[in-house]
Design an enzyme around this catalytic site. Structure first.
Site, PDB file in Angstrom:
ATOM      1  N   TYR A 148       9.715 -43.622 -13.271  1.00  0.00           N
ATOM      2  CA  TYR A 148      10.132 -42.657 -14.300  1.00  0.00           C
ATOM      3  C   TYR A 148      11.300 -43.209 -15.129  1.00  0.00           C
ATOM      4  O   TYR A 148      12.149 -43.955 -14.632  1.00  0.00           O
ATOM      5  CB  TYR A 148      10.556 -41.333 -13.658  1.00  0.00           C
ATOM      6  CG  TYR A 148       9.414 -40.512 -13.066  1.00  0.00           C
ATOM      7  CD1 TYR A 148       8.080 -40.861 -13.240  1.00  0.00           C
ATOM      8  CD2 TYR A 148       9.682 -39.362 -12.339  1.00  0.00           C
ATOM      9  CE1 TYR A 148       7.048 -40.098 -12.693  1.00  0.00           C
ATOM     10  CE2 TYR A 148       8.658 -38.595 -11.793  1.00  0.00           C
ATOM     11  CZ  TYR A 148       7.346 -38.974 -11.970  1.00  0.00           C
ATOM     12  OH  TYR A 148       6.340 -38.218 -11.433  1.00  0.00           O
TER      13      TYR A 148
ATOM     14  N   HIS B 192       2.337 -42.912  -4.999  1.00  0.00           N
ATOM     15  CA  HIS B 192       2.225 -42.467  -6.393  1.00  0.00           C
ATOM     16  C   HIS B 192       0.850 -42.849  -6.949  1.00  0.00           C
ATOM     17  O   HIS B 192       0.593 -44.010  -7.203  1.00  0.00           O
ATOM     18  CB  HIS B 192       3.343 -43.121  -7.213  1.00  0.00           C
ATOM     19  CG  HIS B 192       3.638 -42.434  -8.505  1.00  0.00           C
ATOM     20  ND1 HIS B 192       4.662 -42.841  -9.326  1.00  0.00           N
ATOM     21  CD2 HIS B 192       3.057 -41.371  -9.128  1.00  0.00           C
ATOM     22  CE1 HIS B 192       4.699 -42.070 -10.387  1.00  0.00           C
ATOM     23  NE2 HIS B 192       3.732 -41.179 -10.301  1.00  0.00           N
TER      24      HIS B 192
HETATM   25  N1  LIG Z   1       1.658 -38.341 -10.757  1.00  0.00           N
HETATM   26  C1  LIG Z   1       2.731 -37.639 -10.530  1.00  0.00           C
HETATM   27  O1  LIG Z   1       3.293 -37.729  -9.475  1.00  0.00           O
HETATM   28  C2  LIG Z   1       3.242 -36.721 -11.606  1.00  0.00           C
HETATM   29  C3  LIG Z   1       2.499 -36.559 -12.757  1.00  0.00           C
HETATM   30  C4  LIG Z   1       2.985 -35.710 -13.737  1.00  0.00           C
HETATM   31  C5  LIG Z   1       4.188 -35.057 -13.525  1.00  0.00           C
HETATM   32  N2  LIG Z   1       4.915 -35.223 -12.409  1.00  0.00           N
HETATM   33  C6  LIG Z   1       6.200 -34.503 -12.188  1.00  0.00           C
HETATM   34  O2  LIG Z   1       6.112 -33.236 -12.820  1.00  0.00           O
HETATM   35  C7  LIG Z   1       7.194 -33.092 -13.751  1.00  0.00           C
HETATM   36  C8  LIG Z   1       6.753 -32.251 -14.921  1.00  0.00           C
HETATM   37  O3  LIG Z   1       5.609 -32.801 -15.542  1.00  0.00           O
HETATM   38  P1  LIG Z   1       5.491 -33.046 -17.117  1.00  0.00           P
HETATM   39  O4  LIG Z   1       6.812 -33.314 -17.737  1.00  0.00           O
HETATM   40  O5  LIG Z   1       4.402 -34.032 -17.288  1.00  0.00           O
HETATM   41  O6  LIG Z   1       4.922 -31.707 -17.686  1.00  0.00           O
HETATM   42  P2  LIG Z   1       5.302 -30.178 -17.779  1.00  0.00           P
HETATM   43  O7  LIG Z   1       6.478 -29.792 -16.974  1.00  0.00           O
HETATM   44  O8  LIG Z   1       4.011 -29.514 -17.563  1.00  0.00           O
HETATM   45  O9  LIG Z   1       5.651 -30.004 -19.335  1.00  0.00           O
HETATM   46  C9  LIG Z   1       6.887 -30.337 -19.840  1.00  0.00           C
HETATM   47  C10 LIG Z   1       6.981 -29.786 -21.245  1.00  0.00           C
HETATM   48  O10 LIG Z   1       7.051 -28.367 -21.181  1.00  0.00           O
HETATM   49  C11 LIG Z   1       8.223 -27.944 -21.862  1.00  0.00           C
HETATM   50  N3  LIG Z   1       8.652 -26.675 -21.249  1.00  0.00           N
HETATM   51  C12 LIG Z   1       9.278 -26.480 -20.065  1.00  0.00           C
HETATM   52  N4  LIG Z   1       9.471 -25.164 -19.861  1.00  0.00           N
HETATM   53  C13 LIG Z   1       8.939 -24.509 -20.926  1.00  0.00           C
HETATM   54  C14 LIG Z   1       8.813 -23.143 -21.282  1.00  0.00           C
HETATM   55  N5  LIG Z   1       9.273 -22.151 -20.504  1.00  0.00           N
HETATM   56  N6  LIG Z   1       8.199 -22.826 -22.467  1.00  0.00           N
HETATM   57  C15 LIG Z   1       7.715 -23.812 -23.267  1.00  0.00           C
HETATM   58  N7  LIG Z   1       7.803 -25.131 -22.969  1.00  0.00           N
HETATM   59  C16 LIG Z   1       8.407 -25.474 -21.810  1.00  0.00           C
HETATM   60  C17 LIG Z   1       9.190 -29.089 -21.690  1.00  0.00           C
HETATM   61  O11 LIG Z   1      10.210 -29.068 -22.677  1.00  0.00           O
HETATM   62  P3  LIG Z   1      11.667 -29.715 -22.437  1.00  0.00           P
HETATM   63  O12 LIG Z   1      11.576 -30.693 -21.300  1.00  0.00           O
HETATM   64  O13 LIG Z   1      11.968 -30.378 -23.730  1.00  0.00           O
HETATM   65  O14 LIG Z   1      12.609 -28.609 -22.148  1.00  0.00           O
HETATM   66  C18 LIG Z   1       8.255 -30.267 -21.901  1.00  0.00           C
HETATM   67  O15 LIG Z   1       7.975 -30.453 -23.276  1.00  0.00           O
HETATM   68  C19 LIG Z   1       7.575 -34.527 -14.116  1.00  0.00           C
HETATM   69  O16 LIG Z   1       8.890 -34.620 -14.598  1.00  0.00           O
HETATM   70  C20 LIG Z   1       7.397 -35.216 -12.791  1.00  0.00           C
HETATM   71  O17 LIG Z   1       8.530 -34.982 -11.976  1.00  0.00           O
HETATM   72  C21 LIG Z   1       4.438 -36.032 -11.417  1.00  0.00           C
END
Ligand SMILES: NC(=O)c1ccc[n+]([C@@H]2O[C@H](COP(=O)([O-])OP(=O)(O)OC[C@H]3O[C@@H](n4cnc5c(N)ncnc54)[C@H](OP(=O)(O)O)[C@@H]3O)[C@@H](O)[C@H]2O)c1
Length: 328
Positions: free
Chosen positions: A53, A151
């Site tokens: 990350y 991962h």
């Molecule tokens: N393979 C894996 O292990 C894997 C894969 C994917 C994700 N992850 C983990 O999951 C975490 C989150 O995944 P992601 O970042 O891909 O996607 P996500 O959390 O589904 O989406 C993030 C987006 O949603 C926005 N957001 C957050 N809360 C909101 C709300 N209440 N209303 C509107 N928009 C909102 C965020 O904005 P802002 O951030 O700008 O506030 C960002 O643009 C990652 O950081 C990681 O830790 C792990």
């Protein structure tokens, strides 16, 4: 802040976790520290990161942040995807890329190709795992990792008994408290079905486009800690999530009690529906969004503190979305 037990050894976490994939990636050092500080001050105690990350820099910044707070937080990290070696030019390229994305959002697809080139996946040998764990411990400035995940492993890795024996050894040594698989739902389920001795946790994407594991019987196993990530489908699918809710609001089979509750589809409605669909009566312990802006953090905390939806209304949404009839 809702909190939850992650097993019978006293490990506890806030139900809302903090995803660190964009820490030192989509935002820089100062904004990352501010977002982490706001999350911690608001009571979030679960932080999900990975070696890859933030172009390989998320873990170290998280380590710097949690050092004085180590006893109060749960850290989840991953191995198997290795970031490219540090390159001083990257320090200049990252802020330029962030600015370019703000001005020209259409550049995202081009930059994604470049970002993918910064990683090398599928490092699941015993040596690679041990070396990655040592790097993570150094980056995170800690003597132990609470949750360690493979991962995105291919399904064949589930049969690498030597790898799981080596993980068990790290568990016995106290360097890793729980280990498991972070993967898409089919591989996460295959990992549970394989009944790998010592495997205690899984992490998988769960959102309006794939709720297949929310309330899956396999997640009600008390020996498994289930973590959901990617709840809004990532930055690219936030708008699409709202469109889908809007469509559900006009579904002819919508229970009458929901008409008023879906009257306005704003960030608060999105967070309330998504985060509670994932965590209420589903077997999922923690949900991990990215929420780098303070408004999103506050909206998400409020959504889990008090929902407008009843458990049976949430089940109606899960049935509808899992039936595939909501998408068209
Ligand atoms: N393979 C894996 O292990 C894997 C894969 C994917 C994700 N992850 C983990 O999951 C975490 C989150 O995944 P992601 O970042 O891909 O996607 P996500 O959390 O589904 O989406 C993030 C987006 O949603 C926005 N957001 C957050 N809360 C909101 C709300 N209440 N209303 C509107 N928009 C909102 C965020 O904005 P802002 O951030 O700008 O506030 C960002 O643009 C990652 O950081 C990681 O830790 C792990």
């Amino acid at each position: 802040m809702r909190s939850v037990s992650l097993g019978n050894d006293g490990m506890r976490s806030s139900t809302l976790g903090f995803g660190c994939s964009a820490v030192m990636g989509r935002i820089g050092r100062r904004a990352s520290l501010a977002a982490l500080g706001a999350a911690f001050d608001a009571g979030i105690t679960f932080y999900d990161t990975a070696r890859s990350y933030g172009y390989g820099e998320s873990e170290a910044l998280l380590g710097e942040f949690i050092r004085p707070r180590r006893d109060s937080v749960i850290i989840s990290t991953k191995f198997g995807i290795v970031p490219a070696p540090a390159n001083p030019l990257k320090q200049f390229a990252k802020p330029i890329a962030r600015t370019a994305l703000k001005v020209f959002p259409a550049l995202r697809r081009t930059l994604q190709g470049h970002v993918a080139a910064q990683f090398s996946a599928n490092h699941f040998t015993v040596d690679a795992m041990r070396s990655s764990v040592e790097t993570s411990l150094r980056n995170l400035q800690t003597g132990y990792i609470d949750l360690l995940f493979l991962h995105l492993p291919p399904v064949t890795v589930l049969h690498h008994d030597d790898l799981f024996s080596a993980l068990e050894q790290l568990h016995i040594e106290g360097k890793v408290l729980r280990y498991g698989i972070a993967a898409d739902p089919p591989i996460a389920l295959a990992a549970l079905a394989a009944a790998i001795p010592g495997l205690q946790t899984i992490e998988f994407p769960c959102n309006l486009f794939d709720l297949s594991l929310a309330n899956h019987p396999a997640l009600h196993n008390p020996n498994i800690v289930a973590i959901a990530n990617h709840p809004f489908g990532g930055p690219q699918r936030v708008a699409e999530s709202k469109t889908l809710i809007h469509r559900l609001a006009h579904d002819p089979t919508l229970p009458p009690s929901l008409h008023q509750k879906l009257h306005k589809v704003d960030d608060a409605t999105l967070a309330d529906l998504v985060l509670n669909l994932i965590t209420v009566n589903t077997g999922i312990k923690v949900v991990v969004p990215s929420m780098l802006t303070l408004a999103h953090l506050q909206t998400n905390i409020a959504a889990l503190q008090q929902s407008r939806f009843t458990p049976s209304e949430l089940q109606w949404f899960r049935n509808k979305l899992n039936s595939g009839t909501a998408a068209s």
